[in-house]
Design a protein around this motif. Structure first.
Motif, PDB file in Angstrom:
ATOM      1  N   ILE A 108       0.845  -1.208   0.000  1.00 41.95           N
ATOM      2  CA  ILE A 108       0.000   0.000   0.000  1.00 41.95           C
ATOM      3  C   ILE A 108       0.878   1.256   0.000  1.00 41.95           C
ATOM      4  N   ASP A 109       1.968   1.221   0.763  1.00 39.45           N
ATOM      5  CA  ASP A 109       2.920   2.340   0.733  1.00 39.45           C
ATOM      6  C   ASP A 109       3.472   2.562  -0.675  1.00 39.45           C
ATOM      7  N   PHE A 110       3.738   1.461  -1.353  1.00 35.49           N
ATOM      8  CA  PHE A 110       4.262   1.544  -2.721  1.00 35.49           C
ATOM      9  C   PHE A 110       3.258   2.276  -3.620  1.00 35.49           C
ATOM     10  N   LEU A 111       1.974   1.901  -3.506  1.00 31.18           N
ATOM     11  CA  LEU A 111       0.950   2.579  -4.311  1.00 31.18           C
ATOM     12  C   LEU A 111       0.872   4.054  -3.962  1.00 31.18           C
ATOM     13  N   GLN A 139      -8.212  -4.594  10.197  1.00 32.90           N
ATOM     14  CA  GLN A 139      -7.875  -3.286  10.757  1.00 32.90           C
ATOM     15  C   GLN A 139      -6.629  -2.695  10.089  1.00 32.90           C
ATOM     16  N   VAL A 140      -5.634  -3.551   9.875  1.00 32.19           N
ATOM     17  CA  VAL A 140      -4.386  -3.086   9.265  1.00 32.19           C
ATOM     18  C   VAL A 140      -4.656  -2.575   7.848  1.00 32.19           C
ATOM     19  N   ILE A 141      -5.448  -3.332   7.080  1.00 33.63           N
ATOM     20  CA  ILE A 141      -5.758  -2.910   5.710  1.00 33.63           C
ATOM     21  C   ILE A 141      -6.526  -1.597   5.739  1.00 33.63           C
ATOM     22  N   ARG A 142      -7.548  -1.541   6.579  1.00 29.84           N
ATOM     23  CA  ARG A 142      -8.394  -0.350   6.637  1.00 29.84           C
ATOM     24  C   ARG A 142      -7.582   0.876   7.065  1.00 29.84           C
ATOM     25  N   ASP A 143      -6.785   0.728   8.135  1.00 24.39           N
ATOM     26  CA  ASP A 143      -5.999   1.855   8.645  1.00 24.39           C
ATOM     27  C   ASP A 143      -5.000   2.345   7.610  1.00 24.39           C
ATOM     28  N   LEU A 147      -4.881   6.014   5.979  1.00 21.36           N
ATOM     29  CA  LEU A 147      -3.710   6.846   6.233  1.00 21.36           C
ATOM     30  C   LEU A 147      -3.066   7.330   4.928  1.00 21.36           C
ATOM     31  N   THR A 148      -3.064   6.468   3.916  1.00 23.01           N
ATOM     32  CA  THR A 148      -2.353   6.782   2.684  1.00 23.01           C
ATOM     33  C   THR A 148      -3.276   7.352   1.599  1.00 23.01           C
ATOM     34  N   TRP A 149      -4.576   7.299   1.845  1.00 25.00           N
ATOM     35  CA  TRP A 149      -5.564   7.753   0.864  1.00 25.00           C
ATOM     36  C   TRP A 149      -5.565   6.899  -0.397  1.00 25.00           C
TER      37      TRP A 149
END
Ligand code: C2E
Ligand code: MG
Ligand code: MG
Ligand code: MG
Length: 295
Positions: A108-111, A139-143, A147-149
């Motif tokens: 997700i950070d990469f995206l 929760q991890v996926i949702r958060d 956080l990253t939009w």
């Protein structure tokens, strides 16, 4: 009960591959597992894991649909350790959840870090069979998405048929909740396990990934052609798209296209790479658009 029948089949059918029960593995194997524990722990802690990306291509026009994320581990002397060397060990030794979460967060950070002209790129992330037993996954996926939009629609999660899914109901509930966020699901390695239809019936998925063993010789193996045709028919009737893995040659890509498989992934289109392949580099696009250029 379906799950019991399934586990039984695994035990009877695979006497040499005893990944499912810790007590079944030999002392030598267990010693090797124990050897790996600190290495895997360290890799997760020190970010010695990294991600590579392999394009998944639309067979009707050659466009990249999305990229599959595959994890790698940096070993000593910059040696690269592939997932088949450490994922099964991590599964047996209770370390897989940490890897699953690391991969989800880093993908997700990469995206999130992509330039805006690549904001339509989406990723498929592999999850272990046990990933859904941990309530914090949702929760991890949702958060992370919040956080990253990053748009949830840019993520597909691959669940593999060959991994031991311990609790069908809980896994199904978790998949439904993650889908409610807007993420998609794929059934990986379809046909390779003993529970293909059971999984297809139980888990709500968007994609069926036809296992590479049915694909790699497709152009000259009639049995594979018959099997792939019927998988396409079944998936289509259930409203799911098909992806073929291990597309190694243009001839196979064309055969898949002819059979009606929607998407393809394999060395013919691109190997897993540290960075995203430029759309231009997927040279097979040209071949797929005009069958004549093959001659
Ligand atoms: P998979 O999800 O079925 O991934 C496809 C595997 O086939 C990858 O191996 C890929 O590099 C390889 N491959 C792709 N195209 C071709 C081709 O044309 N020919 C051949 N012979 N192979 C091809 P890899 O990266 O070694 O991964 C192996 C397995 O490890 C994956 O199978 C997946 O089940 C698991 N895995 C990989 N990354 C992760 C991860 O981040 N988390 C989890 N839980 N499992 C992962
Ligand atoms: Mg996969
Ligand atoms: Mg696969
Ligand atoms: Mg596979």
């Amino acid at each position: 009960h379906g799950r019991q029948a399934c586990n039984l089949a695994k035990i009877n059918g695979r006497q040499k591959i005893k990944l499912y029960n810790q007590e079944d593995i030999s002392i030598k194997e267990r010693r090797r597992d124990i050897y790996w524990i600190p290495i895997i722990r360290k890799a997760v802690r020190d970010n010695d894991l990294f991600l590579v990306f392999q394009p998944v291509v639309q067979l009707n026009n050659g466009d990249v649909s999305h990229y599959e994320v595959l994890v790698r581990m940096r070993g000593e002397n910059d040696q690269i350790i592939t997932p088949d060397q450490f994922i099964p060990v991590a599964e047996r030794m209770g370390l897989i959840h940490a890897i699953d979460l690391w991969v989800v967060e880093n993908a997700i950070d990469f995206l999130a870090a992509l330039p805006s002209y690549l904001s339509r790129i989406s990723l498929a992330i592999n999850l272990s069979g046990s990933a859904f037993q941990y309530p914090d996954l949702l929760q991890v996926i949702r958060d992370k998405l919040e956080l990253t939009w990053v748009d949830a629609g840019r993520l597909t999660f691959e669940i593999t048929e060959t991994a031991a899914v311990d609790n069908f109901e809980r896994t199904r509930d978790m998949i439904i909740k993650i889908r409610e966020l807007g993420c998609k699901f794929a059934l990986d390695d379809f046909g390779a396990g003993f529970c293909s239809f059971n999984y297809l019936k139980t888990f709500p998925v968007d994609y069926v990934k036809i296992d590479g063993q049915f694909v790699r010789n497709l152009d000259h193996n009639e049995t594979d052609q018959i099997l792939v045709k019927s998988m396409v028919e079944i998936a289509g009737k259930l409203g799911k798209k098909t992806i073929a893995e291990f597309v190694e040659t243009p001839a196979i890509a064309l055969k898949l296209k002819e059979i009606g498989v929607n998407l393809g992934q394999g060395y013919a289109f691109g190997k897993p790479e540290r960075s995203l392949l430029d759309g231009q580099q997927v040279s097979l696009a040209i071949l797929l658009n005009s069958d004549k250029s093959l001659q």
